[in-house]
Write an enzyme that holds these catalytic residues in place. Sequence first.
Site, PDB file in Angstrom:
ATOM      1  N   ARG A   1       0.842  -1.188   0.000  1.00  0.00           N
ATOM      2  CA  ARG A   1       0.000   0.000   0.000  1.00  0.00           C
ATOM      3  C   ARG A   1       0.885   1.248   0.000  1.00  0.00           C
ATOM      4  NH1 ARG A   1      -2.308   0.732   4.653  1.00  0.00           N
ATOM      5  NH2 ARG A   1      -3.812   2.215   3.860  1.00  0.00           N
TER       6      ARG A   1
ATOM      7  N   LYS B   1       4.259  -7.623  11.884  1.00  0.00           N
ATOM      8  CA  LYS B   1       3.404  -7.782  10.702  1.00  0.00           C
ATOM      9  C   LYS B   1       3.619  -9.138  10.035  1.00  0.00           C
ATOM     10  CE  LYS B   1       2.234  -5.432   6.357  1.00  0.00           C
ATOM     11  NZ  LYS B   1       2.014  -4.129   5.739  1.00  0.00           N
TER      12      LYS B   1
ATOM     13  N   ARG C   1       1.394   3.867  19.229  1.00  0.00           N
ATOM     14  CA  ARG C   1       2.442   4.315  20.142  1.00  0.00           C
ATOM     15  C   ARG C   1       2.744   3.193  21.126  1.00  0.00           C
ATOM     16  NH1 ARG C   1       0.727   9.167  23.066  1.00  0.00           N
ATOM     17  NH2 ARG C   1      -1.186   9.289  21.877  1.00  0.00           N
TER      18      ARG C   1
HETATM   19  C1  BTN Z   1       0.834  -3.971   2.277  1.00  0.00           C
HETATM   20  O1  BTN Z   1       1.015  -4.450   3.388  1.00  0.00           O
HETATM   21  O2  BTN Z   1       1.158  -2.791   2.028  1.00  0.00           O
HETATM   22  C2  BTN Z   1       0.166  -4.809   1.204  1.00  0.00           C
HETATM   23  C3  BTN Z   1       1.087  -5.872   0.682  1.00  0.00           C
HETATM   24  C4  BTN Z   1       0.456  -6.699  -0.423  1.00  0.00           C
HETATM   25  C5  BTN Z   1       1.456  -7.655  -1.048  1.00  0.00           C
HETATM   26  C6  BTN Z   1       0.818  -8.579  -2.044  1.00  0.00           C
HETATM   27  S1  BTN Z   1       1.903  -9.875  -2.545  1.00  0.00           S
HETATM   28  C7  BTN Z   1       0.799 -10.342  -3.815  1.00  0.00           C
HETATM   29  C8  BTN Z   1       0.270  -9.063  -4.420  1.00  0.00           C
HETATM   30  N1  BTN Z   1       1.186  -8.576  -5.440  1.00  0.00           N
HETATM   31  C9  BTN Z   1       1.767  -7.435  -5.073  1.00  0.00           C
HETATM   32  O3  BTN Z   1       2.614  -6.824  -5.746  1.00  0.00           O
HETATM   33  N2  BTN Z   1       1.303  -7.020  -3.894  1.00  0.00           N
HETATM   34  C10 BTN Z   1       0.327  -7.956  -3.347  1.00  0.00           C
END
Ligand code: BTN
Length: 253
Positions: A59, A118, A249
Amino acid sequence: MRWPAEAIWEAVAPLLPGFTVEVLPEVDSTSTELMRRARAGQAEPVLLVAERQTAGRGRLGRAWQSAPGDSLTFSLGLPLAPADWAGLSLAVGASVAESLHPQVRLKWPNDLWVEGRKLGGILIETASFGEGAGARYAVIGIGLNLAPRTAEGLSTPPAALRDLWPQADAPAALARLFPALVRDLQAFEQAGFRAFHARFDARDLLRDRAVTLSDGTAGTAHGVGEDGSLLVHTAAGLQAVASSEVSVRPAAP
Ligand code: BTN
């Protein structure tokens, strides 16, 4: 790697006519590839799995790094026509977390976390599709860390699914979560976020935690609203945050 493509197809094709499963040894990004295909007119539902991504995306324009064998990276593309799209990423997060393990929590809006780290992320994009009728082609990309990896260059150190499920590999994780994800997307299409509110609440990592919004506003998270916005108690009162980076935080020692 042996992928359960046939078993997944058999479970999902009755729900999604025209559904196909494709596994690629390498692609830039499963989501980039499905968005390219959508812009070129692809309208059928497809699961695209990659063993290696060379330009995985997260994201907010971030990169998503993953190593073959140590991660699951896939995207599902499908036409969707919910009356209201709000809360879709939360619904996807709730579905995936429930399929994986009771200890997987959700950090609004759509991160999967385990014990302060995460585990995975969800990236949802849509492309316009056909004429009118409210349907769009949704590309739901999911990345999960299976094995511990270095935290270098990451804002949050990663968690690994194998800490919770030692035998987990990418095919097994996909088989466990994917059919339920499709059923949940169809439930979302029918009923919207309402059908997922309590499920999100049950795994909400931020509830009652001190948080800082990206504009610097400090407050305490107070669950999510009917539309999936994050509710935050601030000095100015209760604020509904539609989309923002929220940092947690550290709790006072
Ligand atoms: C995030 O945490 O910001 C979202 C990550 C999403 C990763 C997945 S892997 C499969 C699909 N292809 C990508 O390039 N991104 C999503």
